[in-house]
Design a protein around this motif. Structure first.
Motif, short mmCIF file in Angstrom:
data_model
loop_
_atom_site.label_atom_id
_atom_site.label_comp_id
_atom_site.label_asym_id
_atom_site.label_seq_id
_atom_site.Cartn_x
_atom_site.Cartn_y
_atom_site.Cartn_z
N ALA B 94 -24.40 -8.77 -57.04
CA ALA B 94 -25.52 -9.21 -56.21
C ALA B 94 -26.63 -8.16 -56.19
O ALA B 94 -27.82 -8.49 -56.28
N ALA B 97 -28.76 -8.20 -59.26
CA ALA B 97 -29.71 -9.31 -59.23
C ALA B 97 -30.88 -8.99 -58.30
O ALA B 97 -32.04 -9.23 -58.63
N ILE B 98 -30.56 -8.40 -57.14
CA ILE B 98 -31.62 -8.12 -56.16
C ILE B 98 -32.57 -7.05 -56.68
O ILE B 98 -33.78 -7.15 -56.54
N ALA B 99 -32.02 -6.05 -57.33
CA ALA B 99 -32.86 -4.94 -57.76
C ALA B 99 -33.63 -5.26 -59.03
O ALA B 99 -34.68 -4.70 -59.28
N LEU B 101 -33.77 -8.65 -60.91
CA LEU B 101 -34.19 -9.98 -61.35
C LEU B 101 -35.07 -10.64 -60.29
O LEU B 101 -35.02 -10.30 -59.13
N GLN B 102 -35.86 -11.58 -60.76
CA GLN B 102 -36.69 -12.37 -59.86
C GLN B 102 -36.04 -13.72 -59.68
O GLN B 102 -35.76 -14.39 -60.66
N PHE B 103 -35.78 -14.10 -58.44
CA PHE B 103 -35.21 -15.43 -58.25
C PHE B 103 -35.50 -15.89 -56.82
O PHE B 103 -35.68 -15.06 -55.92
N PRO B 104 -35.54 -17.19 -56.62
CA PRO B 104 -35.80 -17.69 -55.27
C PRO B 104 -34.58 -17.43 -54.41
O PRO B 104 -33.46 -17.43 -54.90
N LYS B 106 -33.95 -14.68 -52.81
CA LYS B 106 -33.58 -13.26 -52.76
C LYS B 106 -33.70 -12.71 -51.35
O LYS B 106 -32.79 -12.08 -50.84
N ARG B 107 -34.83 -13.02 -50.71
CA ARG B 107 -35.04 -12.51 -49.36
C ARG B 107 -34.04 -13.09 -48.40
O ARG B 107 -33.59 -12.42 -47.47
N LEU B 109 -30.97 -13.95 -49.07
CA LEU B 109 -29.70 -13.25 -49.27
C LEU B 109 -29.70 -11.89 -48.58
O LEU B 109 -28.75 -11.53 -47.87
N VAL B 110 -30.82 -11.16 -48.76
CA VAL B 110 -30.92 -9.85 -48.13
C VAL B 110 -30.89 -10.00 -46.61
O VAL B 110 -30.21 -9.25 -45.91
N VAL B 112 -29.53 -12.44 -44.82
CA VAL B 112 -28.20 -12.84 -44.35
C VAL B 112 -27.26 -11.64 -44.31
O VAL B 112 -26.54 -11.42 -43.34
N SER B 113 -27.31 -10.82 -45.36
CA SER B 113 -26.39 -9.69 -45.35
C SER B 113 -26.75 -8.69 -44.26
O SER B 113 -25.88 -8.06 -43.68
N LEU B 114 -28.07 -8.61 -43.97
CA LEU B 114 -28.47 -7.74 -42.86
C LEU B 114 -27.91 -8.25 -41.54
O LEU B 114 -27.40 -7.49 -40.72
#
Lengths: 340, 281, 392
Positions: B94, B97-99, B101-104, B106-107, B109-110, B112-114
């Motif tokens: 994960a 991918a976050i660091a 790749l560009q994908f819808p 992403k924010r 996911l970040v 939710v984990s926060l």
């Protein structure tokens, strides 16, 4: 993208071309990134094969982590809300029925709940306040010391790394009459852990000891962001050490301080291990987590326990909301582009 | 600091040494205290002395001869290792991918984990208790591994994506120009650079799993999956352990030693991991 | 070694942005060609397309007559030197240089021989077992070069390889890059935003702006015969002076005073259907202190008297700055100003830069007379930027 590049993109994560108009020294450079993102957003309909495969790869990579997190938290939260609307006592499973908000009424009118809530708030506020001061001092020491930096940092990590229960037992025995060196030193002939005020003080002490290093590390990261030149400029402008700290370092570090406070406040609010070992919640020293656990696991009253769970969740959400909205805490990682 | 004379520097060094000593004492006294207790004989256990008057290994011998402790130790090690391995693998995927790749989404996911990082774990205890009982996961290793993975994933993702952002990705292009396939570029160039970050994250996640008490307390009921922190709190003065203080202390020291060793060896990495995850995250 | 042909090569991003538009360049075998332009002009994108690191939207890229559009970088047999050097931090200098050879599965003895040879050429022999992090900037740069030359590739691509070095080292490395390229005779495409590197290094220079090639030619040709305002302003240091000029009977009314039309200038005006307004361009080095000019030269030029603003003595010459009332305006000039950063300096009036002989007695605050060479004056169309004085 051509066919060949596409197949490469699928073969390994390493290959998406960095499609910036003018790749600068670093591919993650601000302007290039920004341009690229803009392109992705506005070009939704004209995605190249390469970008599509980049997205596919990204979703594939993120899916397992996202699924686990949602499965273990998302569904249980919903289930917990549902449980909180039931009369559900495992000792009398036959009596399970939907009771609406009755559990909430019962909890919110119970003095146990409000005592625990008060205790939790008190511990949270006092320990976080002390940690901020101590943590800042520790951060400054770790950051600026001219001798034994490795030693200081290593020993500061010990409280962070140690198992909370172990530390709690150490404090418990230290304050047990006769057994403990601290009890004999400061309170000979009394039992500090059996009195509410002194027990709360010891719980706070244990909490502060354990988590100050973490606070200090977060603050140290902020300290590293204060340019040395800025401090030199300030002293050239006639600022003394204290003024440099208050007028230059603290404002520059403010985002880091707020993040550290947010993390630690939410963490302190769920205090459990220390109280469980030190007093088990006796003498009105229960935190909300201890109280919920008592109802759930010892009394096996899932309905009431779940109600408390939901209320704790709401309190935490409220605290986070206050931090983010009122203080403008930038949640770390919430925005990967154009941050600060 | 050429401006300072020799004595002045010495005074400064002395001042710092004093402060450093204060920090070391602060950090180590509670640990030394529990160690001291673990070496005390039953007769001197309650004398309140910081340093044992009589030394003994009896406490260690006694806990290491009970299945209660050994089984808990095995559970702790096994559960923490498995949870760490899975969390690091999922987190690495994960975070990459976050660091990179560009994908819808992403924010999202970040975000939710926060949220999960800040989540009050007690709120999950009742539903998980009930769900795990239904699914037969209650009081099993997977029953603890799952929540551990979940709550350490945010930590893993932050720390790792901070590390991944530091990797100069131009190297990947350079490797391709040097004739590497994308697979070779990843294995020979990117993976060796990412390894320290992954290792650091593994240490942090392991410490997190090793430390957990609440889930281990509520989602287990027998020796089958009870971990050491919980087993510790259940040591009572019954027939076998007349006064559990010595045994608890010895057990506490046993589970503290690995952490202290890790901290000693990897101080620099742990500091880097915690600070980078916190600020650059 | 090979020739490289870009045939109407175009790069369009998914959002529709055109990064590179129909670029045609024929690079001969062994040629050293420079792509130059301000940032965002598409030069690096062009280089990355040659490398295979970015896809070509349309057009053809041929190396040695073979279309390589769809070939992965590793199958193109070209080496690249990056601005950041992109040295593998976990490998020693020797391993860094051996990396492409290892991937090509050469035997150990051959790899050793080639690496040692490259290290000898680049004077890196005593650093072979160090890590890149222990090297100075110049040494790192040489390792990056070494990694490129060990393979003996068809071509070198260099992406601003000297821009991370300090000024003095950059000059040194510039000459050694040039020497190395001549020694090896390998086709080289070199990207830079520094016009000095462009002038000194290349056999030919390609000036780009906004994804479009402005002019291709030998450095001296670009300097003497710029195709348009942009090339004129970009090539040369200090930059060419531009002043607005209006056609008045028999001459040009400019901030430098009334200028008579020589035959050359008159022909230029006629070719362009005699516009009313033009921009006059003249380089600082085509001025001289009027008191140092003999009559024969004076007849070929014109003089201008102005208030001396600043005098910078360089030892070999003097740069003398005059304040002008007016400033030439055009989109291209604004872009140039933005690129050089001079648009950040508040200046509503124009400025004239002249390079005079060191013996000139000029002093700040003087009203001083300078001569300029009418034979070197260039006229530009303000709307299109075209150089009107360029003979067909």
């Amino acid at each position: 993208m051509s066919g060949e590049r596409l197949s490469e993109d699928q073969a390994a994560p390493g290959s998406p071309a960095d499609g910036t108009a003018e790749p600068g020294p670093s591919p993650a450079g601000g302007s290039g990134r920004g341009g690229r993102t803009g392109g992705t957003r506005s070009g939704r309909r004209t995605l190249t094969e390469g970008q599509r495969s980049e997205r596919r790869l990204a979703l594939l990579l993120c899916a397992p982590a996202a699924l686990v997190m949602i499965a273990v938290t998302g569904w249980p939260i919903i289930y917990s809300v549902w449980l909180s609307l039931q009369r559900y006592d495992l000792r009398f499973p036959a009596d399970q029925e939907f009771v609406g908000l009755a559990n909430y009424v019962e909890v919110l009118t119970s003095s146990y709940w409000w005592t625990s809530f008060g205790v939790t708030l008190l511990i949270t506020v006092v320990s976080v306040a002390i940690e901020l001061v101590l943590g800042m001092a520790l951060a400054l020491i770790m950051h600026r010391t001219i001798v034994g930096r490795g030693l200081v940092r290593t020993s500061a990590l010990v409280p962070y790394g140690i198992v909370t229960v172990v530390a709690a037992f150490s404090w418990r025995y230290a304050w047990t009459p006769d057994t403990g060196y601290l009890a004999n030193l400061f309170a000979p002939g009394s039992a500090p852990l059996t009195d509410q005020a002194s027990a709360l003080a010891i719980i706070t002490l244990a909490e502060v000891w354990k988590t100050t290093p973490f606070m200090a590390l977060l603050l140290m990261a902020g300290l590293a962001l204060v340019p040395d030149d800025l401090l030199k400029a300030a002293s050239m402008d006639g600022a003394g050490p204290w003024q440099r700290f208050i007028k230059v370092m603290v404002p520059v570090m403010k985002p880091a301080i707020l993040v550290a406070l947010l993390f630690r406040t939410l963490d302190a609010f769920r205090i459990f291990d220390n109280i469980y070992v030190l007093t088990s919640g006796a003498q009105d020293t229960s935190s909300v987590s201890i109280l919920a656990n008592t109802n759930l696991i010892q009394a096996l009253n899932l309905g009431i326990g779940s109600t408390m769970s939901v209320l704790i969740f709401l309190s935490v959400a409220l605290i986070a909301f206050v931090f983010v909205k009122l203080f403008g805490t930038a949640a770390p990682g919430s925005d990967t582009e154009g941050r600060r | 600091m050429a401006a300072f004379g020799g004595t002045d520097t010495r005074a400064r060094k002395l001042r710092w040494s004093l402060l450093n000593t204060l920090v070391v004492v602060y950090a180590l006294v509670p640990v030394l205290w529990i160690m001291s207790l673990s070496f005390k004989t039953p007769a001197t256990l309650n004398d309140g002395n910081f340093i044992p008057r009589e030394w003994t290994l009896e406490n260690y011998r006694s806990i290491l001869s009970t299945t209660e402790f050994l089984r808990a130790l095995l559970n702790s090690i096994g559960i923490a290792l498995i949870a760490t391995a899975i969390a690091v693998v999922l987190g690495t995927m994960a975070a990459y991918a976050i660091a990179r790749l560009q994908f819808p989404g992403k924010r999202l996911l970040v975000g939710v984990s926060l949220l999960i990082a800040m989540f009050p774990q007690i709120s999950l205890v009742s539903p998980l208790f009930e769900i795990e009982r239904t699914l037969g996961l209650f009081d099993t290793w997977p029953g603890l591994i799952l929540p551990y993975i979940t709550f350490s994933l945010p930590l893993a993702i932050y720390t790792l994506s901070a590390f991944f952002r530091e990797i100069p990705w131009e190297l990947e292009k350079a490797a391709k120009m040097d004739g590497a396939t994308p697979g070779q570029a990843f294995l020979k160039v990117i993976a060796p650079l990412a390894a320290p970050g992954v290792f650091t994250t593994a240490i942090l996640v392991f410490i997190f799993c090793w430390n957990d008490f609440l889930f281990a307390l509520t989602l287990t009921s027998t020796e089958r999956s009870r971990t050491v922190p919980v087993a510790l709190s259940f040591f009572t003065g019954d027939s076998q352990f007349q006064d559990p203080t010595g045994s608890i202390s010895a057990a506490a020291v046993v589970i503290t030693v690995p952490i202290i060793v890790a901290v000693l060896f990897f101080q620099r990495r742990i500091v880097a991991g915690l600070t980078s995850g916190a600020v650059k995250g | 070694m090979s020739d490289i042909v870009l045939d109407r090569v175009t790069k369009r991003y998914p959002d529709g942005a055109l990064a590179v538009q129909e670029v045609n360049i024929e690079i001969a075998d062994g040629e050293f060609i420079i792509l130059v332009g301000p940032s965002g002009c598409g030069k690096s994108t062009t280089l990355n397309m040659i490398a295979g690191l970015e896809d070509i939207t349309s057009g053809e890229l041929r190396i040695d007559g073979t279309v390589v559009n769809d070939r992965a970088p590793k199958d193109r047999d070209i080496a690249m030197v990056f601005q950041s050097y992109a040295l593998y931090p976990h490998l020693s200098v020797r391993e860094n240089m051996a990396f492409p050879l290892r991937l090509a599965k050469l035997d150990t003895a051959t790899i050793d021989r080639k690496v040692n040879e490259a290290a000898r050429i680049l004077d890196l022999t005593q650093h072979l077992d160090r890590r890149p992090s222990n090297l100075s900037g110049g040494q790192r740069q040489r390792v990056a070069m070494g990694r490129a030359i060990v393979r003996n590739p068809k071509a070198f691509l260099m992406d601003e390889p000297l821009s991370n070095l300090d000024a003095k080292l950059r000059v040194q490395m510039r000459t050694s890059v040039s020497r190395l390229q001549k020694q090896l005779g390998t086709t080289t495409v070199y990207v830079t935003h520094d016009q000095t590197e462009a002038m000194t290094l290349g056999d030919r220079v390609v000036v780009m702006r906004g994804g479009v090639v402005q002019q291709i030619g030998a450095p001296q040709h670009l300097y003497e015969h710029p195709a348009n305002l942009f090339v004129a302003g970009f090539i040369g240091s200090p930059a060419m002076n531009f002043v607005p000029a209006a056609v008045a009977d028999g001459g040009l009314a400019t901030a430098l005073g009334e200028i008579r039309l020589t035959d050359r200038l008159r022909r230029a005006m006629e070719r362009a259907d005699a516009p009313r307004e033009v921009i006059l361009g003249i380089r600082p080095e085509h001025f001289e202190d009027a008191s140092l000019v003999d009559d024969r030269m004076r007849a070929e030029g014109d003089v201008f008297t102005g208030l001396v603003d600043v005098v910078e003595s360089m030892g070999s010459d003097k740069y003398v700055y005059y304040a002008l009332d007016e400033k030439a305006r055009s989109a291209e000039l604004e872009e140039l100003a933005a690129d050089s950063g001079s648009s950040d300096v508040p200046a509503s009036e124009g400025q004239l830069v002249t390079r005079l002989s060191a013996v000139s007695p000029v002093r700040e605050g003087d009203h001083h007379e300078v001569w300029f060479d009418l034979g070197k004056v260039q006229l530009f169309d303000p709307s299109t930027g075209r150089n009107l004085t360029l003979e067909a």
